[in-house]
Design a protein around this motif. Structure first.
Motif, mmCIF file in Angstrom:
data_model
loop_
_atom_site.group_PDB
_atom_site.id
_atom_site.type_symbol
_atom_site.label_atom_id
_atom_site.label_comp_id
_atom_site.label_asym_id
_atom_site.label_seq_id
_atom_site.Cartn_x
_atom_site.Cartn_y
_atom_site.Cartn_z
ATOM 1 N N ARG A 2 58.045 45.715 45.091
ATOM 2 C CA ARG A 2 57.585 45.853 46.477
ATOM 3 C C ARG A 2 56.539 44.779 46.738
ATOM 4 O O ARG A 2 55.547 44.660 46.018
ATOM 5 N N LEU A 4 53.709 42.933 49.224
ATOM 6 C CA LEU A 4 52.720 43.220 50.260
ATOM 7 C C LEU A 4 52.224 41.907 50.847
ATOM 8 O O LEU A 4 52.099 40.897 50.136
ATOM 9 N N LEU A 22 44.878 44.078 47.112
ATOM 10 C CA LEU A 22 46.156 44.714 47.424
ATOM 11 C C LEU A 22 46.298 45.979 46.581
ATOM 12 O O LEU A 22 46.279 45.903 45.352
ATOM 13 N N GLU A 23 46.384 47.099 47.267
ATOM 14 C CA GLU A 23 46.465 48.405 46.593
ATOM 15 C C GLU A 23 45.346 48.579 45.563
ATOM 16 O O GLU A 23 45.557 49.057 44.458
ATOM 17 N N SER A 100 53.597 40.792 44.963
ATOM 18 C CA SER A 100 53.929 42.077 44.354
ATOM 19 C C SER A 100 52.948 42.364 43.233
ATOM 20 O O SER A 100 52.890 41.638 42.249
#
Length: 105
Positions: A2, A4, A22-23, A100
């Motif tokens: 995935r 982002l 990111l995350e 990712s």
């Protein structure tokens, strides 16, 4: 995997790292020599942000102790660092730089 959105292509200055999160993961995104790279933003030796360092010869340097890491492999290219940093997959879609940071099964 995935991907982002990390930033737009236009937000990146050549050879100047940009820090994004990111995350919850700090990532340094770099545009150099016509390619885009993303690596874990924390130096494996000194636990400081690599985004404050210089980029040269497809490597990102740590500003604190001058270690540097290959942007393609994450491996240290100069001491005192001996452990690699994580390299994240990058792709460009339109004007967006996508990264990712997780792999999904």
């Amino acid at each position: 995997m995935r991907y982002l959105r990390a930033c737009s292509v236009d937000e990146l200055q050549e050879d100047t790292p940009m820090r994004v999160v990111l995350e919850g993961i700090p990532v340094s995104v770099v545009h150099t020599e016509g390619e885009f790279y993303a690596v874990h933003d924390i130096c494996s030796h000194a636990n400081v942000s690599l985004s404050g360092g210089d980029v040269a010869d497809r490597a990102i340097g740590c500003w604190l102790h001058t270690s540097s890491f290959d942007l393609r492999t994450g491996r240290p290219t100069s001491p005192p660092a001996t452990k690699p940093i994580t390299v994240y997959p990058v792709k460009i879609e339109g004007d967006d730089v996508l990264v990712s940071v997780t792999q999904e099964s």
